[in-house]
Design a protein around this motif. Structure first.
Motif, PDB file in Angstrom:
ATOM      1  N   GLU A 137     -55.094 -66.306-114.621  1.00 27.73           N
ATOM      2  CA  GLU A 137     -55.430 -65.793-113.306  1.00 27.73           C
ATOM      3  C   GLU A 137     -54.328 -64.682-113.183  1.00 27.73           C
ATOM      4  O   GLU A 137     -53.215 -64.634-113.618  1.00 27.73           O
ATOM      5  N   GLY A 138     -54.903 -63.503-112.701  1.00 25.80           N
ATOM      6  CA  GLY A 138     -54.223 -62.328-112.384  1.00 25.80           C
ATOM      7  C   GLY A 138     -53.408 -62.589-111.048  1.00 25.80           C
ATOM      8  O   GLY A 138     -53.325 -63.780-110.626  1.00 25.80           O
ATOM      9  N   PRO A 139     -52.762 -61.711-110.223  1.00 29.89           N
ATOM     10  CA  PRO A 139     -52.828 -60.391-110.871  1.00 29.89           C
ATOM     11  C   PRO A 139     -51.969 -60.154-111.867  1.00 29.89           C
ATOM     12  O   PRO A 139     -51.169 -60.858-112.566  1.00 29.89           O
ATOM     13  N   GLY A 140     -51.828 -58.744-112.274  1.00 27.44           N
ATOM     14  CA  GLY A 140     -50.850 -58.190-113.339  1.00 27.44           C
ATOM     15  C   GLY A 140     -51.486 -57.236-114.359  1.00 27.44           C
ATOM     16  O   GLY A 140     -52.796 -56.426-113.892  1.00 27.44           O
ATOM     17  N   ASN A 141     -51.158 -56.781-115.295  1.00 30.78           N
ATOM     18  CA  ASN A 141     -51.462 -55.700-116.120  1.00 30.78           C
ATOM     19  C   ASN A 141     -51.741 -56.589-117.332  1.00 30.78           C
ATOM     20  O   ASN A 141     -51.158 -57.071-118.273  1.00 30.78           O
ATOM     21  N   ALA A 142     -53.364 -56.116-117.969  1.00 25.55           N
ATOM     22  CA  ALA A 142     -53.573 -56.716-119.213  1.00 25.55           C
ATOM     23  C   ALA A 142     -54.051 -55.491-120.221  1.00 25.55           C
ATOM     24  O   ALA A 142     -54.574 -54.502-119.945  1.00 25.55           O
ATOM     25  N   LEU A 143     -53.986 -55.833-121.600  1.00 27.60           N
ATOM     26  CA  LEU A 143     -54.278 -55.052-122.748  1.00 27.60           C
ATOM     27  C   LEU A 143     -55.487 -55.869-123.682  1.00 27.60           C
ATOM     28  O   LEU A 143     -54.932 -56.876-124.070  1.00 27.60           O
ATOM     29  N   ASP A 144     -56.672 -55.185-123.653  1.00 28.39           N
ATOM     30  CA  ASP A 144     -57.346 -55.781-124.702  1.00 28.39           C
ATOM     31  C   ASP A 144     -57.426 -54.870-126.094  1.00 28.39           C
ATOM     32  O   ASP A 144     -57.835 -53.810-126.004  1.00 28.39           O
ATOM     33  N   PHE A 145     -56.681 -55.218-126.773  1.00 28.73           N
ATOM     34  CA  PHE A 145     -56.365 -54.660-127.989  1.00 28.73           C
ATOM     35  C   PHE A 145     -57.382 -54.731-129.185  1.00 28.73           C
ATOM     36  O   PHE A 145     -57.772 -55.705-129.271  1.00 28.73           O
ATOM     37  N   GLY A 146     -57.834 -53.580-129.500  1.00 27.39           N
ATOM     38  CA  GLY A 146     -59.093 -53.495-130.579  1.00 27.39           C
ATOM     39  C   GLY A 146     -60.153 -54.047-129.756  1.00 27.39           C
ATOM     40  O   GLY A 146     -60.907 -55.006-130.412  1.00 27.39           O
ATOM     41  N   SER A 147     -60.649 -53.528-128.725  1.00 29.94           N
ATOM     42  CA  SER A 147     -61.565 -53.994-127.805  1.00 29.94           C
ATOM     43  C   SER A 147     -63.011 -54.017-128.499  1.00 29.94           C
ATOM     44  O   SER A 147     -63.940 -54.841-128.265  1.00 29.94           O
ATOM     45  N   GLY A 148     -63.451 -52.918-129.012  1.00 31.10           N
ATOM     46  CA  GLY A 148     -64.709 -52.679-129.431  1.00 31.10           C
ATOM     47  C   GLY A 148     -65.475 -52.683-128.358  1.00 31.10           C
ATOM     48  O   GLY A 148     -65.168 -52.302-127.178  1.00 31.10           O
ATOM     49  N   GLN A 149     -66.759 -53.103-128.526  1.00 37.08           N
ATOM     50  CA  GLN A 149     -67.743 -53.379-127.349  1.00 37.08           C
ATOM     51  C   GLN A 149     -67.650 -54.790-126.402  1.00 37.08           C
ATOM     52  O   GLN A 149     -68.464 -55.125-125.717  1.00 37.08           O
ATOM     53  N   SER A 150     -66.571 -55.378-126.981  1.00 34.54           N
ATOM     54  CA  SER A 150     -66.208 -56.625-126.219  1.00 34.54           C
ATOM     55  C   SER A 150     -66.081 -56.713-124.789  1.00 34.54           C
ATOM     56  O   SER A 150     -65.756 -55.828-124.308  1.00 34.54           O
ATOM     57  N   TYR A 151     -66.784 -57.660-124.138  1.00 29.92           N
ATOM     58  CA  TYR A 151     -66.573 -57.854-122.475  1.00 29.92           C
ATOM     59  C   TYR A 151     -65.370 -58.700-122.313  1.00 29.92           C
ATOM     60  O   TYR A 151     -65.099 -58.931-120.901  1.00 29.92           O
ATOM     61  N   MET A 152     -64.420 -59.006-123.191  1.00 32.68           N
ATOM     62  CA  MET A 152     -63.071 -59.723-122.858  1.00 32.68           C
ATOM     63  C   MET A 152     -62.302 -58.796-121.748  1.00 32.68           C
ATOM     64  O   MET A 152     -61.689 -59.700-120.842  1.00 32.68           O
ATOM     65  N   GLY A 153     -62.216 -57.777-121.724  1.00 37.60           N
ATOM     66  CA  GLY A 153     -61.312 -56.972-121.171  1.00 37.60           C
ATOM     67  C   GLY A 153     -62.086 -56.908-119.439  1.00 37.60           C
ATOM     68  O   GLY A 153     -61.476 -56.753-118.628  1.00 37.60           O
ATOM     69  N   LEU A 154     -63.421 -57.019-119.619  1.00 33.69           N
ATOM     70  CA  LEU A 154     -64.134 -57.182-118.298  1.00 33.69           C
ATOM     71  C   LEU A 154     -63.914 -58.496-117.480  1.00 33.69           C
ATOM     72  O   LEU A 154     -63.546 -58.804-116.294  1.00 33.69           O
ATOM     73  N   ILE A 155     -63.691 -59.593-118.314  1.00 37.80           N
ATOM     74  CA  ILE A 155     -63.336 -60.949-117.851  1.00 37.80           C
ATOM     75  C   ILE A 155     -61.967 -61.029-117.343  1.00 37.80           C
ATOM     76  O   ILE A 155     -61.544 -61.192-115.989  1.00 37.80           O
ATOM     77  N   ALA A 156     -60.930 -60.268-117.971  1.00 33.87           N
ATOM     78  CA  ALA A 156     -59.555 -59.994-117.291  1.00 33.87           C
ATOM     79  C   ALA A 156     -59.539 -59.212-116.144  1.00 33.87           C
ATOM     80  O   ALA A 156     -59.007 -59.468-115.186  1.00 33.87           O
ATOM     81  N   ALA A 157     -60.477 -58.159-116.122  1.00 35.46           N
ATOM     82  CA  ALA A 157     -60.413 -57.223-114.682  1.00 35.46           C
ATOM     83  C   ALA A 157     -61.092 -58.153-113.421  1.00 35.46           C
ATOM     84  O   ALA A 157     -60.295 -58.318-112.395  1.00 35.46           O
TER      85      ALA A 157
END
Length: 241
Positions: free
Chosen positions: A51-71
């Motif tokens: 769980e956040g808060p904080g800063n996250a990096l989705d490295f080599g994201s491509g079209q993945s939605y993993m960064g959206l989950i982090a958000a």
């Protein structure tokens, strides 16, 4: 007449057969039930996302939605990729940067979370994703940089191809008993899982020895290594380029 037509159609029919009918398992065909490597990886990332808060990096994201989950988890998230990505959504805590981790200057100890989903194995292999120059240890270099820009105590969610050590240029590396320890050097391993395809083409969870001992004779026949890593609390190294 009919036989003549069939003879002319035969090459076309063979191409269609090869395209839509998967080869004998084990393999990573996109035809169910043989598909699923991303299901294994994405479910691991989602299940272990803190769980956040904080800063996250989705490295080599491509079209993945993993960064959206982090958000959605409350992280201010940067998705980073070498190539341009077209996103079909906007989120106030999500943004995209196109760039190279080996050249960008993120502040040390900036991120609380790094998502590294099927990305590190490509770093430094020329001929794909716009990479023109080989860096044989580009993956090792990138892991060191990622550890520096992660806060002490911060987490990395990592997924990689595993099996007997190999490099399938320009596609990816496979991490085995020799290169895997180099990749994970300096990290604390909090959790790990290993998966391979069984004889029917289904993904199954196995022990580390089985996964790393499997010979990889084709670039798409690798196993999967899944990790929750942590940067040691006392590690405060800075970037030195």
């Amino acid at each position: 007449m009919f036989v003549s037509i069939l003879q002319r159609l035969e090459p076309i029919l063979k191409k269609l057969y090869r395209k839509f009918v998967p080869p004998p398992p084990p393999h990573l065909s996109p035809v169910p039930p043989q598909a699923g490597d991303r299901d294994i990886e994405y479910s691991w990332i989602a299940a272990n996302m803190p769980e956040g808060p904080g800063n996250a990096l989705d490295f080599g994201s491509g079209q993945s939605y993993m960064g959206l989950i982090a958000a959605r988890k409350g992280f201010n998230t940067i998705a980073l990729d070498l190539e341009p990505v077209r996103w079909f959504y906007k989120h106030p805590r999500f943004k995209f940067i196109q760039g190279d981790i080996l050249k960008l200057q993120f502040p040390p100890s900036y991120f609380d979370l790094i998502i590294n989903c099927s990305a590190i194995e490509h770093v430094g292999l020329a001929g794909r994703y716009g990479v023109t120059k080989d860096r044989p240890d580009g993956d090792i270099e990138a892991m060191k940089i990622l550890k520096i820009i992660l806060k002490p105590g911060g987490k990395m969610l990592l997924t990689i191809p595993v099996g007997q050590d190999n490099v399938f240029k320009p596609l990816h590396r496979v991490y085995g008993k020799e290169r895997l320890p180099r990749l994970l050097e300096g990290w604390e391993i909090l959790k790990e899982e290993y998966w391979i395809k069984d004889e029917e083409g289904y993904w199954i969870c196995v022990d580390k020895e089985t996964a790393l001992g499997r010979e990889i004779v084709h670039p798409s026949l690798y196993g999967l290594g899944l990790f929750v890593l942590q940067k040691p609390i006392g590690d405060k190294k800075r970037l030195n380029r």
